[in-house]
Design a protein around this motif. Sequence first.
Motif, short mmCIF file in Angstrom:
data_model
loop_
_atom_site.label_atom_id
_atom_site.label_comp_id
_atom_site.label_asym_id
_atom_site.label_seq_id
_atom_site.Cartn_x
_atom_site.Cartn_y
_atom_site.Cartn_z
N LEU A 318 -11.87 50.28 29.50
CA LEU A 318 -11.32 49.51 28.39
C LEU A 318 -12.38 48.62 27.75
O LEU A 318 -12.48 48.53 26.51
CB LEU A 318 -10.14 48.67 28.86
CG LEU A 318 -8.80 49.37 29.01
CD1 LEU A 318 -7.78 48.42 29.61
CD2 LEU A 318 -8.32 49.90 27.68
N LEU A 319 -13.19 47.96 28.57
CA LEU A 319 -14.25 47.11 28.04
C LEU A 319 -15.29 47.93 27.30
O LEU A 319 -15.82 47.50 26.26
CB LEU A 319 -14.90 46.32 29.17
CG LEU A 319 -14.03 45.24 29.82
CD1 LEU A 319 -14.74 44.63 31.02
CD2 LEU A 319 -13.67 44.16 28.81
N LEU A 320 -15.59 49.14 27.80
CA LEU A 320 -16.54 50.01 27.11
C LEU A 320 -16.00 50.46 25.76
O LEU A 320 -16.75 50.52 24.77
CB LEU A 320 -16.86 51.22 27.99
CG LEU A 320 -17.89 52.22 27.44
CD1 LEU A 320 -19.23 51.53 27.22
CD2 LEU A 320 -18.03 53.42 28.36
N ALA A 321 -14.71 50.77 25.72
CA ALA A 321 -14.10 51.15 24.45
C ALA A 321 -14.15 50.01 23.44
O ALA A 321 -14.44 50.22 22.25
CB ALA A 321 -12.66 51.60 24.68
N CYS A 322 -13.89 48.79 23.89
CA CYS A 322 -13.96 47.63 23.00
C CYS A 322 -15.39 47.36 22.55
O CYS A 322 -15.64 46.97 21.41
CB CYS A 322 -13.37 46.40 23.69
SG CYS A 322 -11.61 46.53 24.05
N ALA A 323 -16.35 47.57 23.45
CA ALA A 323 -17.76 47.38 23.09
C ALA A 323 -18.20 48.40 22.05
O ALA A 323 -19.06 48.11 21.20
CB ALA A 323 -18.63 47.48 24.33
N SER A 324 -17.60 49.61 22.08
CA SER A 324 -17.95 50.62 21.07
C SER A 324 -17.55 50.17 19.67
O SER A 324 -18.21 50.53 18.68
CB SER A 324 -17.29 51.95 21.42
OG SER A 324 -15.87 51.86 21.31
N PHE A 325 -16.47 49.39 19.57
CA PHE A 325 -16.07 48.85 18.27
C PHE A 325 -17.16 47.93 17.71
O PHE A 325 -17.53 48.03 16.54
CB PHE A 325 -14.75 48.09 18.41
CG PHE A 325 -14.33 47.34 17.18
CD1 PHE A 325 -13.61 47.98 16.18
CD2 PHE A 325 -14.66 46.00 17.00
CE1 PHE A 325 -13.23 47.30 15.03
CE2 PHE A 325 -14.28 45.31 15.87
CZ PHE A 325 -13.56 45.97 14.88
N LEU A 326 -17.66 47.04 18.55
CA LEU A 326 -18.72 46.14 18.11
C LEU A 326 -19.99 46.91 17.78
O LEU A 326 -20.71 46.57 16.83
CB LEU A 326 -18.99 45.09 19.20
CG LEU A 326 -17.79 44.24 19.61
CD1 LEU A 326 -18.17 43.28 20.73
CD2 LEU A 326 -17.24 43.47 18.42
N GLY A 327 -20.27 47.98 18.56
CA GLY A 327 -21.45 48.79 18.28
C GLY A 327 -21.35 49.50 16.94
O GLY A 327 -22.33 49.55 16.18
N LEU A 328 -20.19 50.04 16.61
CA LEU A 328 -20.02 50.71 15.32
C LEU A 328 -20.13 49.72 14.18
O LEU A 328 -20.74 50.02 13.14
CB LEU A 328 -18.68 51.42 15.28
CG LEU A 328 -18.36 52.12 13.95
CD1 LEU A 328 -19.29 53.30 13.72
CD2 LEU A 328 -16.90 52.56 13.88
N ALA A 329 -19.53 48.53 14.34
CA ALA A 329 -19.62 47.52 13.29
C ALA A 329 -21.07 47.14 13.02
O ALA A 329 -21.50 47.04 11.86
CB ALA A 329 -18.81 46.29 13.68
N LEU A 330 -21.84 46.94 14.09
CA LEU A 330 -23.25 46.60 13.93
C LEU A 330 -24.02 47.75 13.28
O LEU A 330 -24.88 47.53 12.42
CB LEU A 330 -23.86 46.25 15.29
CG LEU A 330 -25.35 45.87 15.30
CD1 LEU A 330 -25.59 44.63 14.45
CD2 LEU A 330 -25.82 45.64 16.74
N CYS A 331 -23.72 48.98 13.67
CA CYS A 331 -24.38 50.14 13.09
C CYS A 331 -24.10 50.25 11.60
O CYS A 331 -25.01 50.54 10.81
CB CYS A 331 -23.92 51.40 13.82
SG CYS A 331 -24.74 52.92 13.28
N CYS A 332 -22.86 50.01 11.19
CA CYS A 332 -22.51 50.09 9.77
C CYS A 332 -23.19 48.99 8.96
O CYS A 332 -23.65 49.22 7.84
CB CYS A 332 -20.99 50.01 9.61
SG CYS A 332 -20.10 51.47 10.16
#
Length: 352
Positions: A318-332
């Motif tokens: 679950l924490l990894l899935a939530c971290a992927s959200f922050l990663g995508l936001a930073l990438c965009c």
Amino acid sequence: MPRLSFAPPSLCLTSLPLLKRLLPSLPPTVRDLDVPPRLREQFILSGYRPVDLSRRCYVLSLFQIHNETLSVWSPLLAAVCVLVRFLVFSVLQGGGILGVGLQGPEGQGVSVDVSSLPLVLYVFSAVTFLSCSAAVRLLRSEQTLHSLFFLEHVGVAMHQYGCALALCLYSSDSAWTQSMLGQIFLPVVAVVVWFSFIICCYADLHLHRRICQVVPRGVAYLLVISPVTHRLASHNWANTSTLPLHFLQVALFLLSAVFSSCPVPECFSPGRYDIIGHSRQLFHILLSICTLVQQEALFEDFLWRRQALVRELGEERLLLACASFLGLALCCVMTALVIKRRTRVQLLKEGR
């Protein structure tokens, strides 16, 4: 004998010069021929704001009647409703924001309910998306056009992935979760949303932007909504109150996509729907309602899956899935900065 008046000067008269400096009078709206082509909407002939206004005037135009008024107020009010509704839900039904509570026999320490993190990220993405959409329509000018559109695309990408994260974890059933798509869903959505974001950013370099943005966003949406479409197709609607809400939000999104890609009804009577009723306004209104309906559906799904979510997936996943959200936001955000820099160089070469 004349009477003397000792009344103090009116507060309105003494503060009038200060109000004029703080609140400048806004010029009347202009015709489509008075604004650059990139600021015009097809079949919208009047109600445009002049292009030489200061940023403060554009902000104050929130309270002016023009052809963007409803397009600004609908997502702005929806963002407030999303935030207020989430706070009320968190206090009354969700066990507090993030499920924070004391632990231990004497109440020492703090425990955080990890299962509610995706819901918080969804609400954050929805508020960000709606706020960016309102800001783009409100501050839209020739000088800030590219920067604002990039901001809107970042908000759309964040909301798309926020929806995917919440729908995958809260609204999917076991059959979909165990399927091949369910196993690779979030990584695939992240790649598709990022490519859709890039295409939409580059589409803003051209005048004909609608079809170039509707297609990639439509593909991303069909993928994002797949957990819900599987439930709608395979479950009995009478057994749950969530599925009608999901069906309604899908219908509202598809209807908003129609108005986003087709200039109706203004194409049938140019100039008649300049202030109220043109396709851009209908798109924003329907999309705002869609977001509110989707949030209500996710609240019910969250209460249904909350207890078993950590047990089935584990806190690390679950924490990894939530971290992927922050990663995508930073990438965009980083991608938008790179494209913006290249766009500025291209515009300088073209002398625009």
